[in-house]
Design a protein around this motif. Structure first.
Motif, PDB file in Angstrom:
ATOM      1  N   ASN A 290      11.389  -7.395   5.267  1.00  0.00           N
ATOM      2  CA  ASN A 290      11.657  -6.094   4.643  1.00  0.00           C
ATOM      3  C   ASN A 290      12.558  -5.235   5.522  1.00  0.00           C
TER       4      ASN A 290
ATOM      5  N   ARG B  13       2.935   1.685   2.675  1.00  0.00           N
ATOM      6  CA  ARG B  13       4.317   1.371   3.037  1.00  0.00           C
ATOM      7  C   ARG B  13       4.884   2.476   3.931  1.00  0.00           C
TER       8      ARG B  13
ATOM      9  N   THR C 299      11.120  -1.560   6.495  1.00  0.00           N
ATOM     10  CA  THR C 299       9.941  -1.281   5.693  1.00  0.00           C
ATOM     11  C   THR C 299       8.781  -2.079   6.271  1.00  0.00           C
TER      12      THR C 299
END
Length: 119
Positions: free
Chosen positions: A32, A56, A39
């Protein structure tokens, strides 16, 4: 759902210590990322059928390059999302989250923020 007032918003940190600290708190970056953004996800399993929750933490490079490991990352407001198998994760405010889950998510992100601020 946005997790407000956790102390992580707008914090700036180098990507290498950020990777280390998020990993210590079970937030996974995995694939990510791109050259300018990162992320980190924290998975919370649920007893609900086909539902998984995710915290997140996102950020973007204000200088440097994530790929090269020399980026300075500015963190954004973390999110709490609900994954509906097989459709994907929803982060909208219209989602219903159990109060104990929201409290847990806020506590996890606040602890992470405290450690990040020490670097």
């Amino acid at each position: 759902m946005r997790l407000e007032n956790t102390g992580i918003d707008d914090v700036m940190i180098d990507v290498k210590p950020l990777d280390h600290l998020t990993g210590m708190h079970a937030f996974i970056r995995a694939e990510n990322w791109d050259y300018e953004r990162v992320t980190y996800d924290y998975r919370i399993d649920s007893n609900e059928k086909n539902i998984t929750y995710y915290i997140r933490v996102q950020g973007y490079a204000v200088e440097g390059d994530v790929d090269r490991g020399n980026a300075v990352i500015k963190l954004l407001t973390p999110l709490l999302g609900k994954h509906y198998y097989p459709h994907g994760v929803e982060y909208g405010e219209e989602e219903n989250f159990p109060a104990n889950l929201v409290e847990r998510a806020n506590n996890l992100v606040t602890k992470l923020a405290e450690e990040i601020k020490q670097h």
